[in-house]
Design a protein around this motif. Structure first.
Motif, PDB file in Angstrom:
ATOM      1  N   MET A 156      -0.162   7.684   9.300  1.00 16.52           N
ATOM      2  CA  MET A 156       0.281   8.424   8.123  1.00 16.52           C
ATOM      3  C   MET A 156       0.951   7.488   7.124  1.00 16.52           C
ATOM      4  O   MET A 156       0.715   7.583   5.907  1.00 16.52           O
ATOM      5  CB  MET A 156       1.246   9.543   8.529  1.00 16.52           C
ATOM      6  N   ALA A 157       1.772   6.567   7.611  1.00 17.12           N
ATOM      7  CA  ALA A 157       2.446   5.622   6.728  1.00 17.12           C
ATOM      8  C   ALA A 157       1.435   4.718   6.045  1.00 17.12           C
ATOM      9  O   ALA A 157       1.536   4.443   4.837  1.00 17.12           O
ATOM     10  CB  ALA A 157       3.461   4.796   7.521  1.00 17.12           C
ATOM     11  N   GLN A 158       0.449   4.261   6.800  1.00 17.13           N
ATOM     12  CA  GLN A 158      -0.582   3.401   6.213  1.00 17.13           C
ATOM     13  C   GLN A 158      -1.365   4.177   5.156  1.00 17.13           C
ATOM     14  O   GLN A 158      -1.694   3.643   4.097  1.00 17.13           O
ATOM     15  CB  GLN A 158      -1.527   2.864   7.290  1.00 17.13           C
ATOM     16  N   GLY A 159      -1.644   5.454   5.445  1.00 14.49           N
ATOM     17  CA  GLY A 159      -2.329   6.291   4.457  1.00 14.49           C
ATOM     18  C   GLY A 159      -1.504   6.456   3.201  1.00 14.49           C
ATOM     19  O   GLY A 159      -2.038   6.425   2.073  1.00 14.49           O
ATOM     20  N   ALA A 160      -0.221   6.619   3.340  1.00 14.28           N
ATOM     21  CA  ALA A 160       0.658   6.746   2.176  1.00 14.28           C
ATOM     22  C   ALA A 160       0.686   5.456   1.373  1.00 14.28           C
ATOM     23  O   ALA A 160       0.635   5.479   0.129  1.00 14.28           O
ATOM     24  CB  ALA A 160       2.068   7.124   2.619  1.00 14.28           C
ATOM     25  N   ILE A 161       0.740   4.328   2.051  1.00 18.43           N
ATOM     26  CA  ILE A 161       0.731   3.028   1.372  1.00 18.43           C
ATOM     27  C   ILE A 161      -0.573   2.854   0.602  1.00 18.43           C
ATOM     28  O   ILE A 161      -0.579   2.442  -0.568  1.00 18.43           O
ATOM     29  CB  ILE A 161       0.935   1.880   2.385  1.00 18.43           C
ATOM     30  N   ASP A 162      -1.678   3.173   1.250  1.00 13.47           N
ATOM     31  CA  ASP A 162      -2.976   3.056   0.597  1.00 13.47           C
ATOM     32  C   ASP A 162      -3.047   3.977  -0.620  1.00 13.47           C
ATOM     33  O   ASP A 162      -3.599   3.611  -1.663  1.00 13.47           O
ATOM     34  CB  ASP A 162      -4.111   3.365   1.571  1.00 13.47           C
ATOM     35  N   GLY A 163      -2.496   5.186  -0.501  1.00 15.20           N
ATOM     36  CA  GLY A 163      -2.478   6.125  -1.630  1.00 15.20           C
ATOM     37  C   GLY A 163      -1.697   5.587  -2.804  1.00 15.20           C
ATOM     38  O   GLY A 163      -2.120   5.698  -3.971  1.00 15.20           O
ATOM     39  N   VAL A 164      -0.544   5.004  -2.540  1.00 14.03           N
ATOM     40  CA  VAL A 164       0.281   4.423  -3.603  1.00 14.03           C
ATOM     41  C   VAL A 164      -0.452   3.251  -4.244  1.00 14.03           C
ATOM     42  O   VAL A 164      -0.477   3.110  -5.476  1.00 14.03           O
ATOM     43  CB  VAL A 164       1.661   3.992  -3.062  1.00 14.03           C
ATOM     44  N   LYS A 165      -1.071   2.407  -3.438  1.00 11.67           N
ATOM     45  CA  LYS A 165      -1.819   1.258  -3.979  1.00 11.67           C
ATOM     46  C   LYS A 165      -2.955   1.742  -4.872  1.00 11.67           C
ATOM     47  O   LYS A 165      -3.203   1.168  -5.935  1.00 11.67           O
ATOM     48  CB  LYS A 165      -2.378   0.394  -2.836  1.00 11.67           C
TER      49      LYS A 165
END
Length: 87
Positions: free
Chosen positions: A69-78
């Motif tokens: 989930m954290a990686q998905g959030a990071i990817d979303g922000v990027k």
């Protein structure tokens, strides 16, 4: 030996015999109780170990889900900021 002495000796012998029977019975009962208690402790330890293993698996799975989930959030922000690796 008089009859009274004979009777006293006989009564003493019978009493001693009964006492020994009671002692053996008490030892047997105590041994059985000990065996049952040991068995119960063993079962409790086995259940505790299974619960511990289940909890560890659950926590590991939850941790992995949180990381995804954290990686998905990071990817979303990027992606939002235009910083994604895909160009």
């Amino acid at each position: 030996m008089s009859s009274a002495q004979f009777n006293a000796g006989q009564t003493h012998g019978q009493t001693q015999g009964k006492t020994e029977q009671w002692v053996e019975s008490a030892k047997s009962t105590a041994s059985q109780a000990h065996d049952k208690a040991s068995e119960a402790v063993g079962k409790t330890q086995e259940q505790a170990q299974r619960s511990k293993e289940e909890n560890v698996g659950f926590l590991q799975q939850t941790g992995e889900q949180m990381a995804h989930m954290a990686q998905g959030a990071i990817d979303g922000v990027k992606n939002t900021l235009g910083m994604s690796e895909k160009k």
